[in-house]
Scaffold this motif. Structure first.
Motif, PDB file in Angstrom:
ATOM      1  N   LEU A  68       0.807  -1.226  -0.065  1.00  0.00           N
ATOM      2  CA  LEU A  68       0.033   0.057   0.110  1.00  0.00           C
ATOM      3  C   LEU A  68       0.844   1.224   0.008  1.00  0.00           C
ATOM      4  N   PRO A  69       0.440   2.478  -0.366  1.00  0.00           N
ATOM      5  CA  PRO A  69       1.099   3.697  -0.482  1.00  0.00           C
ATOM      6  C   PRO A  69       1.136   4.239   1.003  1.00  0.00           C
ATOM      7  N   VAL A  70       2.174   5.016   1.162  1.00  0.00           N
ATOM      8  CA  VAL A  70       2.065   5.692   2.548  1.00  0.00           C
ATOM      9  C   VAL A  70       1.329   6.862   2.301  1.00  0.00           C
ATOM     10  N   TRP A  71       0.007   6.882   2.503  1.00  0.00           N
ATOM     11  CA  TRP A  71      -0.962   7.934   2.170  1.00  0.00           C
ATOM     12  C   TRP A  71      -0.547   9.375   2.691  1.00  0.00           C
ATOM     13  N   TYR A  72      -0.214   9.639   3.930  1.00  0.00           N
ATOM     14  CA  TYR A  72       0.143  10.745   4.612  1.00  0.00           C
ATOM     15  C   TYR A  72       1.479  11.556   4.006  1.00  0.00           C
ATOM     16  N   ARG A  73       2.130  10.607   3.320  1.00  0.00           N
ATOM     17  CA  ARG A  73       3.486  11.175   2.792  1.00  0.00           C
ATOM     18  C   ARG A  73       3.595  10.971   1.191  1.00  0.00           C
ATOM     19  N   LEU A  74       2.511  10.930   0.504  1.00  0.00           N
ATOM     20  CA  LEU A  74       2.537  10.564  -0.851  1.00  0.00           C
ATOM     21  C   LEU A  74       3.438  11.670  -1.860  1.00  0.00           C
ATOM     22  N   ARG A  75       3.039  12.781  -1.516  1.00  0.00           N
ATOM     23  CA  ARG A  75       3.498  13.857  -2.240  1.00  0.00           C
ATOM     24  C   ARG A  75       5.025  13.990  -1.814  1.00  0.00           C
ATOM     25  N   HIS A  76       5.263  13.860  -0.819  1.00  0.00           N
ATOM     26  CA  HIS A  76       6.629  14.094  -0.245  1.00  0.00           C
ATOM     27  C   HIS A  76       7.293  13.026  -0.527  1.00  0.00           C
ATOM     28  N   LEU A  77       7.094  11.748  -0.672  1.00  0.00           N
ATOM     29  CA  LEU A  77       7.987  10.766  -1.452  1.00  0.00           C
ATOM     30  C   LEU A  77       7.995  10.817  -2.571  1.00  0.00           C
ATOM     31  N   ALA A  78       7.024  11.238  -3.438  1.00  0.00           N
ATOM     32  CA  ALA A  78       7.026  11.682  -4.980  1.00  0.00           C
ATOM     33  C   ALA A  78       8.188  12.544  -5.342  1.00  0.00           C
ATOM     34  N   GLU A  79       8.205  13.668  -4.623  1.00  0.00           N
ATOM     35  CA  GLU A  79       9.078  14.835  -4.789  1.00  0.00           C
ATOM     36  C   GLU A  79      10.478  14.255  -4.300  1.00  0.00           C
ATOM     37  N   PHE A  80      10.546  13.580  -3.145  1.00  0.00           N
ATOM     38  CA  PHE A  80      11.878  13.319  -2.703  1.00  0.00           C
ATOM     39  C   PHE A  80      12.581  12.620  -3.696  1.00  0.00           C
ATOM     40  N   LEU A  81      11.961  11.696  -4.285  1.00  0.00           N
ATOM     41  CA  LEU A  81      12.366  10.589  -5.167  1.00  0.00           C
ATOM     42  C   LEU A  81      12.669  11.123  -6.544  1.00  0.00           C
ATOM     43  N   ALA A  82      11.697  12.099  -7.063  1.00  0.00           N
ATOM     44  CA  ALA A  82      11.791  12.675  -8.385  1.00  0.00           C
ATOM     45  C   ALA A  82      13.205  13.737  -8.413  1.00  0.00           C
ATOM     46  N   GLU A  83      13.328  14.417  -6.991  1.00  0.00           N
ATOM     47  CA  GLU A  83      14.474  15.046  -6.976  1.00  0.00           C
ATOM     48  C   GLU A  83      15.623  14.234  -7.148  1.00  0.00           C
ATOM     49  N   ARG A  84      15.703  13.019  -6.965  1.00  0.00           N
ATOM     50  CA  ARG A  84      16.919  12.085  -7.156  1.00  0.00           C
ATOM     51  C   ARG A  84      16.937  11.269  -8.597  1.00  0.00           C
ATOM     52  N   GLY A  85      16.005  11.759  -9.515  1.00  0.00           N
ATOM     53  CA  GLY A  85      15.701  11.189 -10.776  1.00  0.00           C
ATOM     54  C   GLY A  85      15.023   9.954 -10.542  1.00  0.00           C
ATOM     55  N   VAL A  86      14.533   9.612  -9.667  1.00  0.00           N
ATOM     56  CA  VAL A  86      13.691   8.354  -9.507  1.00  0.00           C
ATOM     57  C   VAL A  86      12.103   8.586  -9.892  1.00  0.00           C
ATOM     58  N   ASN A  87      11.787   7.603 -10.777  1.00  0.00           N
ATOM     59  CA  ASN A  87      10.436   7.477 -11.043  1.00  0.00           C
ATOM     60  C   ASN A  87       9.810   6.124 -10.647  1.00  0.00           C
ATOM     61  N   VAL A  88       8.918   6.257  -9.518  1.00  0.00           N
ATOM     62  CA  VAL A  88       8.225   5.075  -9.172  1.00  0.00           C
ATOM     63  C   VAL A  88       7.283   4.831 -10.401  1.00  0.00           C
ATOM     64  N   VAL A  89       7.461   3.977 -11.399  1.00  0.00           N
ATOM     65  CA  VAL A  89       6.524   3.700 -12.467  1.00  0.00           C
ATOM     66  C   VAL A  89       5.376   2.854 -12.144  1.00  0.00           C
ATOM     67  N   ALA A  90       5.541   1.926 -11.267  1.00  0.00           N
ATOM     68  CA  ALA A  90       4.630   0.878 -11.265  1.00  0.00           C
ATOM     69  C   ALA A  90       4.446   0.476  -9.644  1.00  0.00           C
ATOM     70  N   SER A  91       3.327  -0.171  -9.541  1.00  0.00           N
ATOM     71  CA  SER A  91       3.074  -0.675  -8.243  1.00  0.00           C
ATOM     72  C   SER A  91       2.342  -1.782  -8.134  1.00  0.00           C
ATOM     73  N   THR A  92       2.568  -2.890  -7.191  1.00  0.00           N
ATOM     74  CA  THR A  92       1.664  -4.043  -7.211  1.00  0.00           C
ATOM     75  C   THR A  92       0.339  -3.814  -6.871  1.00  0.00           C
ATOM     76  N   TYR A  93       0.198  -2.480  -5.903  1.00  0.00           N
ATOM     77  CA  TYR A  93      -0.980  -2.316  -5.307  1.00  0.00           C
ATOM     78  C   TYR A  93      -2.176  -1.882  -6.397  1.00  0.00           C
ATOM     79  N   THR A  94      -1.727  -0.991  -7.187  1.00  0.00           N
ATOM     80  CA  THR A  94      -2.646  -0.298  -8.358  1.00  0.00           C
ATOM     81  C   THR A  94      -2.838  -1.456  -9.315  1.00  0.00           C
ATOM     82  N   TYR A  95      -2.071  -2.264  -9.399  1.00  0.00           N
ATOM     83  CA  TYR A  95      -1.920  -3.492 -10.473  1.00  0.00           C
ATOM     84  C   TYR A  95      -2.904  -4.624 -10.168  1.00  0.00           C
ATOM     85  N   ALA A  96      -3.070  -4.503  -8.659  1.00  0.00           N
ATOM     86  CA  ALA A  96      -3.957  -5.724  -8.321  1.00  0.00           C
ATOM     87  C   ALA A  96      -5.514  -5.495  -8.698  1.00  0.00           C
TER      88      ALA A  96
END
Lengths: 373, 443
Positions: free
Chosen positions: B303-331
């Protein structure tokens, strides 16, 4: 003190006789099918205090101690002495453990699962019949034989007889006031003794049981009373356990008077007939009525819930159930344990306070019952 | 509870004539504040859908405020087969989604404390604690949650939901219907499918009685075909992330999954995903990524970390990381081919039995392996979700397998999907930074 053989003495003994042994995790499983196949079930509830390093490589720290200690124990001590492992799908944690056992550990022993439906409707019973047949067939490659219907029925009758004996033992225990520790050691011997041996002990052992002078009467609920120090402390505090709602004990007394039908439907009916149990999806109110009935029948003043930490099926019931029970005038105490080797001082203090409360309530209840309406 | 006529009047005047049109006007006129994303961050503005479609999603919650006494309300688990309820006209509410919404709005921890004060252990599922806390305290960001007439729990996602819904049944004094789905260590056997099918057959008279109307099979077939279409579109949406650079992140996916969970079996979900898919395809054509400089492509498990969704997305994007897929949404996407509107009950039974969480750890690992290949993944983050045991147990072995056998960097990240108290900010930053460095070394 009751002199019982140890779990692993029994395993050794049984294997020396050429019988196969199954290590069985909690809670509900068709013991009769294993017995009909000539396989001896030995249950794993912990054991308390067993180091969890092996399990810590597979499971997070927020997994319950029954899984972590049981998994470690299985790998470090049990696997080489058994022929198969049975993991009933009792909860998400045990199901997760079964999955890890089957998918990621090379233990060389077959792992069988068993699914008891989460409701007691007709369709659940029909499914259970099929599930029992599947389980029975899966045992054939291990035992190397297909037992006859008569062997199955014999195993069912034997276990029904044991249930009858258990009921009588409870009646006597309540009347006599046997030591909780000794009484539960006998009851729990059923987790690993062959039925015939258990019956022999049940017949002879109680005459040697120490008696306690009860100051209060309680019900004991939860999964397993480990460490058994708990029962020793209850003895010392003068709290007599007059009935239990434990997963390792009375929740697995499946009484069925109809033994006429075919073996599988008959066994399914037995399993469907067990008392209310949160791991089986029974409504909380049903469990409440069951506990109140037990408390009233045995004039208990309180209920001790002794639960493994992280045990979701139990923990979800607690707020509503304890409130309902308190409204009925019953004292309740909830203790969470991680199957440590001994009770913490904090638990001891809470139990001492609980004992005082229960003693008052029991006295009040006894007076109340004696007063004509 | 309000009198039926008063409820109906409130629904017609308050909701149909005023609140709903006002909601659409608000969305169409763009009165909502635009998000900051895309302006000063490493993320491009996320691909959205038209204001009309967004309003359609918001309308689902809005209707919930007025629906009591007008339509029958069912509270259901996220993996429950809702097609029968939809065909009978139920308003379907998802406590888990409500929990997620509370998490994303950062009010979940406060709400769940109300449940903890009543004795609910902090070890329990944080969605359940949020929901029970909301029920006990009356707190919700939705202003009002409609009271249910029926509870439907399906054990295909976990056994926890059964324990949770037993509590709801007690508090709310409404019937609870259970669809029990045996765990599939292998593919479902005919017995298992038949068992679920028989329970679905049993649900029909119960739901009909609550709804006060009979099920029309033609309607059920229609709903199943809408479910299938929406699920297929959702799969196509997720698969756009196979493009390099990926037009969406899994964090966007967590937000866009609301219709497939809540509005499955309704036409709005189909329209929503058609629109989203078109926009994503356009973005692919423009070669515009969700992350401005996509260097690493990562898979998210659990599952996502709902209360840090945006924070994690930005933190990772700043380092060139795109979380492109997840098993949760794919389910919610992978089972689309199983549905067949011509055999509704049997295919509902088969489909809902095979959901991702009702299959063993090895099967989940296979899904991950396929995703690693298909999405050209450089690393995997396994969110070890403290209060979601069925998803999390097995992750330690899955991680070892990914690292040792597939040579893919994998990180086990301890947190909780809704309980912010389990999120150790600094520790997580350090671990994520080390994880990025590890991927860096392999480039």
């Amino acid at each position: 003190m009751l002199d019982l053989p140890g779990r692993w003495d029994i395993v050794k003994n049984v294997r020396q006789k050429g019988k196969k042994v199954a290590a069985v995790f909690p809670i509900h499983y068709p013991r009769e099918l294993l017995q009909a196949h000539g396989i001896h079930p030995v249950e794993i509830f912990g054991p308390p205090g067993w180091p969890t390093q092996t399990a810590d490589r597979h499971f997070q720290s927020y997994t319950c101690a029954i899984v972590r200690r049981g998994f470690s124990f299985l790998h470090e001590k049990v696997l080489s002495h058994v022929d198969l492992v049975v993991v009933p799908h009792s909860c998400d944690a045990l199901q997760g453990m079964a999955s890890v056992l089957m998918d990621f550990t090379e233990n060389g022993k077959p792992v069988l699962t068993f699914y008891l439906p989460r409701s007691r409707r007709k369709e659940d019973e029909a499914f259970l019949v099929n599930e029992l047949r599947r389980f029975f067939q899966a045992l054939t490659p291990i035992s190397g034989r297909i037992p006859e219907e008569a062997e199955l029925k014999k195993a069912i009758r034997l276990n029904q007889h044991v249930f009858g004996i258990l009921e009588k033992l409870w009646e006597e225990h309540v009347l006599t006031g046997w030591s909780n520790l000794e009484f539960f050691r006998l009851l729990r011997a059923r987790e690993y003794l062959p039925a015939e041996d258990f019956l022999r002990y049940a017949d002879t052992a109680p005459s040697h049981f120490r008696r306690i002078r009860p100051k209060g009467r309680i019900l004991l609920s939860g999964i397993v009373p480990e460490p058994m120090d708990l029962l020793h402390l209850l003895d010392e505090l003068g709290l007599l356990v007059v009935a239990d709602d434990l997963a390792c004990s009375s929740r697995r007394v499946y009484r069925n008077s109809d033994l006429v039908s075919d073996a599988f439907p008959c066994l399914a009916q037995c399993l469907m007939a067990g008392p209310p149990d949160p791991t089986r999806g029974d409504p909380i109110k049903q469990r409440f009525f069951h506990l109140v009935k037990l408390a009233q029948k045995h004039r208990a003043g309180g209920i001790l819930f002794f639960l493994p930490k992280f045990c979701e099926p139990e923990l979800f019931d607690i707020p509503l159930l304890t409130k309902m029970l308190q409204d009925e005038g019953l004292a309740t105490l909830v203790l969470e344990s991680e199957l440590e080797s001994s009770l913490s001082q904090q638990m001891v203090t809470r139990l001492e306070a609980f004992a005082e409360l229960v003693a008052d309530r029991t006295e009040h209840l006894l007076k109340f019952k004696e007063t004509p309406a | 509870m309000m009198q039926p006529n008063r409820s109906r009047l409130r629904y017609l005047l308050g909701y149909r004539c005023f609140a709903k049109p006002a909601l659409y006007v608000r969305f169409l006129a763009g009165f909502r504040k635009p998000g900051k994303t895309g302006q000063n961050t490493a993320l491009n503005a996320p691909v959205g859908v038209s204001a009309w479609k967004k309003a359609g999603l918001a309308n689902h919650y809005l209707e919930g405020r007025y629906v009591e006494g007008v339509r029958k309300v069912a509270w259901v688990t996220s993996g429950a087969p809702i097609e029968i309820l939809r065909a009978l006209g139920f308003y379907v509410f998802y406590p888990e989604n409500h929990g997620a919404l509370c998490g994303a709005r950062k009010v979940a921890t406060e709400i769940m404390q109300a449940a903890e004060q009543q004795g609910y252990s902090p070890a329990l599922c944080s969605y359940a604690r949020t929901d029970l806390g909301s029920l006990l305290s009356g707190k919700t960001p939705l202003q009002k949650i409609p009271r249910p007439d029926l509870l439907l729990a399906c054990t295909n996602i976990c056994q926890t939901v059964l324990s949770w819904y037993r509590c709801l049944a007690e508090y709310l004094n409404v019937p609870l219907y259970l669809i029990d789905t045996p765990f599939l260590f292998r593919d479902a056997t005919p017995d298992q499918i038949d068992y679920v099918k028989r329970q679905l057959e049993g649900l029909i008279p119960v739901a009909e009685q609550v709804a006060g109307r009979s099920l029309k099979w033609s309607r059920l077939r229609q709903v199943v075909s809408w479910s299938k279409e929406a699920t297929q579109l959702w799969l196509e949406v997720l698969e756009t992330a196979k493009a390099k650079p990926s037009p969406l992140t899994a964090f966007d996916g967590f937000i866009h999954m609301a219709p497939i969970v809540e509005q499955r079996g309704e036409t709005h979900a189909i329209r929503y995903y058609r629109d989203l898919l078109k926009r994503l395809q356009n973005r692919i054509q423009r070669r515009e990524g969700a992350v401005k400089e996509e260097r690493f492509r990562v898979l998210w498990d659990n599952l996502p970390v709902w209360y840090r969704l945006r924070h994690l997305a930005e933190f990772l994007a700043e380092r060139g990381v795109n979380v492109v897929a997840s098993t949760y949404t794919y389910a919610w996407a992978e089972l689309a081919p199983m549905m067949d509107s011509n055999r509704p009950l049997e295919t509902i039974a088969r489909t809902y039995l095979h959901v991702f969480l009702n299959r063993p750890a090895r099967s989940k690992l296979k899904v991950m392996e396929k995703m690693i290949h298909d999405f050209q993944i450089d690393g995997v983050i396994l969110h070890s979700d403290r209060s979601c045991k069925p998803y999390s147990l097995g992750q330690m072995d899955q991680r070892d397998h990914l690292v040792s056998r597939l040579n893919v960097p994998a990180l086990l990240l301890e947190a909780d999907h809704n309980d912010s108290r389990a999120f150790a900010e600094q520790q997580i930053r350090t671990r994520l930074e080390a994880f990025v460095e590890m991927m860096e070394q392999r480039k």
